[in-house]
Design a protein around this motif. Sequence first.
Motif, PDB file in Angstrom:
ATOM      1  N   ALA A 148       0.829  -1.205   0.000  1.00 52.81           N
ATOM      2  CA  ALA A 148       0.000   0.000   0.000  1.00 52.81           C
ATOM      3  C   ALA A 148       0.865   1.257   0.000  1.00 52.81           C
ATOM      4  CB  ALA A 148      -0.927  -0.011   1.209  1.00 52.81           C
ATOM      5  N   ALA A 149       1.943   1.259   0.779  1.00 53.79           N
ATOM      6  CA  ALA A 149       2.835   2.420   0.811  1.00 53.79           C
ATOM      7  C   ALA A 149       3.524   2.608  -0.534  1.00 53.79           C
ATOM      8  CB  ALA A 149       3.868   2.257   1.921  1.00 53.79           C
ATOM      9  N   LEU A 150       3.974   1.519  -1.137  1.00 51.72           N
ATOM     10  CA  LEU A 150       4.608   1.574  -2.450  1.00 51.72           C
ATOM     11  C   LEU A 150       3.665   2.209  -3.467  1.00 51.72           C
ATOM     12  CD1 LEU A 150       6.631  -1.286  -4.066  1.00 51.72           C
ATOM     13  CD2 LEU A 150       4.682  -0.366  -5.272  1.00 51.72           C
ATOM     14  N   MET A 151       2.422   1.772  -3.477  1.00 53.14           N
ATOM     15  CA  MET A 151       1.446   2.294  -4.435  1.00 53.14           C
ATOM     16  C   MET A 151       1.045   3.724  -4.113  1.00 53.14           C
ATOM     17  SD  MET A 151      -0.709  -1.227  -4.490  1.00 53.14           S
ATOM     18  CE  MET A 151       0.117  -2.748  -4.945  1.00 53.14           C
ATOM     19  N   SER A 152       0.999   4.064  -2.826  1.00 49.37           N
ATOM     20  CA  SER A 152       0.649   5.431  -2.438  1.00 49.37           C
ATOM     21  C   SER A 152       1.684   6.426  -2.949  1.00 49.37           C
ATOM     22  CB  SER A 152       0.553   5.535  -0.913  1.00 49.37           C
ATOM     23  OG  SER A 152      -0.491   4.732  -0.421  1.00 49.37           O
ATOM     24  N   GLY A 153       2.973   6.053  -2.867  1.00 45.10           N
ATOM     25  CA  GLY A 153       4.008   6.924  -3.403  1.00 45.10           C
ATOM     26  C   GLY A 153       3.817   7.171  -4.889  1.00 45.10           C
ATOM     27  N   GLY A 154       3.469   6.120  -5.612  1.00 42.51           N
ATOM     28  CA  GLY A 154       3.215   6.277  -7.042  1.00 42.51           C
ATOM     29  C   GLY A 154       2.011   7.153  -7.317  1.00 42.51           C
ATOM     30  N   GLY A 155       0.955   6.981  -6.551  1.00 42.98           N
ATOM     31  CA  GLY A 155      -0.244   7.785  -6.752  1.00 42.98           C
ATOM     32  C   GLY A 155      -0.023   9.256  -6.458  1.00 42.98           C
ATOM     33  N   LEU A 156       0.705   9.538  -5.393  1.00 41.29           N
ATOM     34  CA  LEU A 156       0.999  10.939  -5.055  1.00 41.29           C
ATOM     35  C   LEU A 156       1.800  11.613  -6.165  1.00 41.29           C
ATOM     36  CD1 LEU A 156       1.899  10.644  -1.264  1.00 41.29           C
ATOM     37  CD2 LEU A 156      -0.062  11.864  -2.239  1.00 41.29           C
ATOM     38  N   ALA A 157       2.770  10.902  -6.725  1.00 45.19           N
ATOM     39  CA  ALA A 157       3.573  11.481  -7.799  1.00 45.19           C
ATOM     40  C   ALA A 157       2.724  11.784  -9.028  1.00 45.19           C
ATOM     41  CB  ALA A 157       4.718  10.535  -8.166  1.00 45.19           C
ATOM     42  N   ALA A 158       1.814  10.883  -9.375  1.00 44.40           N
ATOM     43  CA  ALA A 158       0.952  11.110 -10.532  1.00 44.40           C
ATOM     44  C   ALA A 158      -0.031  12.246 -10.288  1.00 44.40           C
ATOM     45  CB  ALA A 158       0.195   9.823 -10.861  1.00 44.40           C
ATOM     46  N   LEU A 159      -0.546  12.323  -9.082  1.00 45.06           N
ATOM     47  CA  LEU A 159      -1.571  13.318  -8.764  1.00 45.06           C
ATOM     48  C   LEU A 159      -0.984  14.712  -8.610  1.00 45.06           C
ATOM     49  CD1 LEU A 159      -4.595  13.634  -8.109  1.00 45.06           C
ATOM     50  CD2 LEU A 159      -4.034  13.227  -5.712  1.00 45.06           C
ATOM     51  N   LEU A 160       0.171  14.810  -7.935  1.00 48.64           N
ATOM     52  CA  LEU A 160       0.738  16.117  -7.622  1.00 48.64           C
ATOM     53  C   LEU A 160       1.681  16.640  -8.701  1.00 48.64           C
ATOM     54  CD1 LEU A 160       1.545  15.632  -3.816  1.00 48.64           C
ATOM     55  CD2 LEU A 160      -0.483  16.670  -4.855  1.00 48.64           C
TER      56      LEU A 160
END
Length: 398
Positions: free
Chosen positions: A135-147
Motif C-alpha cells: 500500500a505504501a509503495l502504491m501510495s508513493g506512485g499515486g501521489l507522484a501522478a496526482l501532484l
Amino acid sequence: MRGALNLLLVVLLALNLRPILTSIGPLLEPMRQSTGLGYQQAALLTALPVLCMGLVPLLQPWLRRWLSEHGGMLAGLSAIALACLWRLQLGSAWALIASAILAGLGVALVQGMMPGLVNRWFPRRLPAAMGIYSAALMSGGGLAALLGPSISAHFGHWQVGLGVWAAPALLAVLAWLALRPRQPVATLGGSAGGHWFGNRRAWLLALYFGLINGGYTSMVAWLPAYHLEHGGTAQGGGELVGLMTVFQVAGALGLPLLLRGLADRRPGLWLALLIQLGGFTGLLLAPASAMGLWVAMIGLGLGACFSLSLTLTLEHLRTPAEAGSLAAFVQGVGFIVTGIVPYITGWLRDVSGDFQASWTLLACTVLAMLMVTARFAPGGYRQAIARQGPQREPTTVS
C-alpha cells in the motif's frame, strides 16, 4: 517500539519505489513537445527502470559478496535521489532515458531487499505487513501522478514535477541511517545463498508475478495518454492514476485483511484477477461512459494481486533467508516481464492507432493468469519448490 519503528521505516522506503514511474505519464505531452519523444521512446522511460528492477535482483547471489544490506540500501536510495535531482535540469530525450536507468537501478537495489526484510522483521504478521508495504509503495506512485502536474504548473517547468521526488528519497536515507535495526544481518537481500534458475516452481512464480503486474506498468505509462485521446487533460490523467492508486491501496490492504483466516491465497487472487478483467473489459466496450469505474476496478485488482503474489512467494519457504532469496528471483524475472509489457502495449498503440489492442492484450493476460492460479495449492508449496532447490553459493555476513 522496535516493531513500530520497523513499520515506519518500511513505509518510508516503499514510498520512494514508484514516483520515478508514475510521474512520467501525466507530464508526457509537455515532455514530448519539449524533447521530441515518440511513444516508443516514452515507453522506455517506464520499461527501462522496470527492466533494471528485474536484472539487479537476479544478480543478488553475486552482489552479496561485496555489498551488504546497509550499503545496498544507501546506494539505492542515493541513486533515486540523484536521478530526480538530475531531472530538474534535463532538456533532451536521451538524458531523460539515462536518468530513468539510474533511477531504475536505485529502485532495484531497494526493492529487491524489501520482501526479505519485511519477512525477517514481521514473520508472524507477514500478510498484513506485506499489505502495508504494498500500500505504501502504491501510495508513493499515486501521489507522484496526482501532484506532478500541479507542481509543474506552479513552477512553469515539467522538470520540477519529475525532480521534486528527490526530497522523499533523501528523507528515506536519513531515516535508514537513524532507524534501522543494528543487529548483524545477512548480506544483500538476506539471501540464503545460491540462485533459483534451475527451479521450475520459481520460474512459474516469477512469470506469474510479472504478467499479473504488467497491467500496472501499462496503465501508469498509457492511462494519461488514453484519457487525453478521449478529450481529457494532463491533470485529469494524473487524477485517474491517483484514483487507480487509491483503489490499489484498498486492494493491497483490504483483500489480505478480509481473507486473513485463509492459508490458501488462490481465492483472493482469483477475485482480484476477475475484478481486473472487469475493468479492462469496461475500457474496451464502454470507455467514455464510466472510465473512473473501470480504472478503479483495475486498481483494486492490481493492488491485491501485487500483495498476494509476493505473500504467496514468501510462504513457499520456511526461513526468512530462503524466502527472501526466492522473492528476489521472482521479482527479478517478474519485473523483466513487467517492463516488457508496456513497451508491447505502446507498440500496439503505434501500429493500430488506438489503445483497444493494448487493453485486449492485457485482458487476455488476466484470463491466462486466472487458469495458472489453480496450481498454487498451499499443500503443494514445499514439494513443488523442493524438487530442484537453489544452486548454492558460499555466503558471508556483515
